[in-house]
Design a protein around this motif. Structure first.
Motif: not given
Lengths: 270, 255
Positions: B181-185, B202-206, B215-222, B237-244
């Motif tokens: 997704a371009a945004g959140n999943i 979009a680095e703010s996507a979660r 198998e893999l999770v990715s946000i904005a390429g990380h 149950a989790v959320q995954i986000q990009l921090r630094d």
């Protein structure tokens, strides 16, 4: 109009042909006029399990290509007289199964039969796609191990997207999970996935659990659909599955390990 | 990119880099009547989307004769439907000369495009079950892109793509499946396959899921692979986000 049921799995060797033979025999034994079609062009097996290999003259591909009529190619079962077999070609290429050709044969069969059981080849190639394309219902044969479950998941995705029902935007193909080669002892030891594990992963309704059994192998070797071994647990499990397929409410059996009693241990029975 | 040479003086304009997502009209051949008819048909499917949008004509799949390629007619037909042709992409030298003659901008048509747009074509594979990716992403400025909602399990081998907004899946994502997704999943079920959020950067996507088994999770390429996910929040149950520039997994009951 016939109900078209595909027996499929993705993975090979899980018991598709055994299941096709038993389910078609079970449906026919209940009086429904049933035909079972072998879609495994080049690796013909169904006729062996149905014990009619010596009576094959014409096959599915001959009919598609207009070299024989359906009546010439259909083989009537010797045990159940409402059951017919349409064998696969052993010599042709699987590309001989064209969508139009398969449709023509299935439409013609639909006029006279109640159930058409399609025995799919393994894999997700052309033959498997043709076998599932016209299906109304799918029996997804799965062994209780991760690779089989993964392949079943893949075939479920294909049923949702590449079947005629999906392409036409009709009601989706009705999916049934049939767990075969189930060994409750090995599940208890943690060597096999449990029914619950598989149901949880695949998230489709359970049609039945067929216990792992020597009877299945013996029956196959003798050319006898195992459902006709009415005394055996595997035969009864298939009979239950056919009942459920027809909407009967039957309790699931053969899912727990038998506690061996003193006597059976003494006499190495059970 | 902001020009700060003369901070005291208000300039007529500033040049800033911008990246805009645009619709490409992939031309296969050109015949004026066919073109008009097809255009009318496409517009009737999503009238609001096409109003006053810029469009580029992509020549990479053009198979017709150069002599049949009449950009003035293309521009005219589009203009009659309030579509503004701004440039062409790809094409051979002769075709690009014709385009320049019609005052169109020339955009490079290189393999780079294929890479960045790869998910586009992937989403259109017939196996991507359920609803297709919307052909016409929301264009009404100010309105957020609609989320794509999937009700069925995403099975092994399937790929589901939300090119504009969020992706909401009310079923399991199975091992061997991929959701982008371009945004959140959001996955209201176990996430067993791959999930890639913020694929346009979009680095703010979660990513949210009810049970992290991915198998893999990715946000904005990380990205993180399954091995690196086992220690924190696995099967929870989790959320995954990009921090630094680091993917952080937080159990939802501690969020």
């Amino acid at each position: 109009m016939a109900r078209i049921i595909v027996v499929t799995s993705g993975k090979g060797g899980v018991g598709k042909t055994t299941t096709s033979a038993s389910i078609s025999t079970g449906l026919a034994k209940r009086g429904h006029k049933t035909v079972v079609i072998d879609f495994d062009v080049g690796l013909r097996n169904l006729d062996l399990i149905m014990n009619c290999e010596r009576r094959v003259v014409y096959d599915f591909v001959n009919v598609i290509q207009g070299e024989a009529s359906l009546n010439q190619a259909l083989i009537r079962d010797k045990r159940v007289d409402t059951l017919y077999i349409l064998p696969a070609s052993q010599t042709r290429e699987k590309e001989a199964l064209t969508k139009e050709g398969v449709e023509k044969v299935i439409n013609e069969l639909s006029e006279t039969f109640d159930y058409i059981v399609c025995d799919s080849p393994a894999g997700i190639e052309h033959g498997a796609l043709m076998a599932l394309y016209y299906a109304d219902e799918a029996v997804v044969v799965t062994n209780p191990e991760v690779s089989s479950v993964r392949d079943s998941d893949r075939i479920l995705g294909i049923l949702q997207s590449k079947s005629r029902r999906a392409e036409m935007g009709q009601d989706p193909v009705k999916e049934h999970l049939l767990l075969t080669r189930y060994n409750p002892d090995r599940v208890e030891k943690g060597e096999m996935l449990s029914v619950g594990d598989v149901e949880e992963i695949l998230a489709i309704p359970l049609l039945g659990v067929i216990p792992e059994s020597q009877v299945v192998l013996n029956a196959s070797n003798q050319g006898l659909p195992v459902i006709l071994e009415a005394e055996s647990d595997a035969g009864q499990a298939y009979d239950d599955a056919v009942g459920r397929l027809l909407g009967e409410d039957r309790e699931h059996r053969f899912m727990t390990a038998q506690k061996k009693g003193f006597f059976s241990r003494m006499f190495k029975g059970g | 990119m902001t020009d700060t040479a003369n901070p005291g003086v208000k300039q007529v304009f500033q040049l800033k880099s911008a990246s805009v997502s645009m619709t490409a009209l992939e031309l296969h051949y050109f015949d004026n009547d066919d073109f008009e008819a097809t255009l009318r048909d496409k517009i009737s499917q999503a009238p609001g989307f096409f109003k006053d949008i810029p469009i580029i004509v992509s020549l990479e799949k053009y198979e017709g004769l150069d002599s049949e390629l009449d950009f003035f007619k293309i521009i005219g037909a589009c203009r009659r439907h309030q579509i503004h042709v701004v440039g062409v992409r790809g094409g051979n030298d002769d075709q690009r000369r014709l385009a320049r003659g019609a005052a169109l901008a020339l955009l490079p048509g290189n393999s780079h495009r294929d890479r960045t747009h790869a998910p586009d074509s992937a989403a259109e594979t017939p196996e991507a079950g359920g609803a297709k990716a919307p052909e016409a992403p929301a264009a009404n400025a100010g309105e957020p892109a609609p989320a794509r909602v999937i009700n069925q399990p995403v099975r092994s081998g399937q790929q589901i793509y939300a090119p504009e907004g969020d992706l909401v899946i009310l079923a399991p994502v199975q091992a061997g499946a991929e959701v982008l997704a371009a945004g959140n999943i959001h996955v209201y079920g176990p996430l067993r396959g791959r999930a890639l959020a913020g694929i346009h950067g979009a680095e703010s996507a979660r990513i949210f899921c009810q049970s992290l088994e991915a198998e893999l999770v990715s946000i904005a390429g990380h990205y993180k692979i399954s091995e690196d996910l086992q220690d924190n929040g696995w099967k929870k149950a989790v959320q995954i986000q990009l921090r630094d520039d680091l993917l952080v997994v937080t159990p939802l009951d501690k969020a």
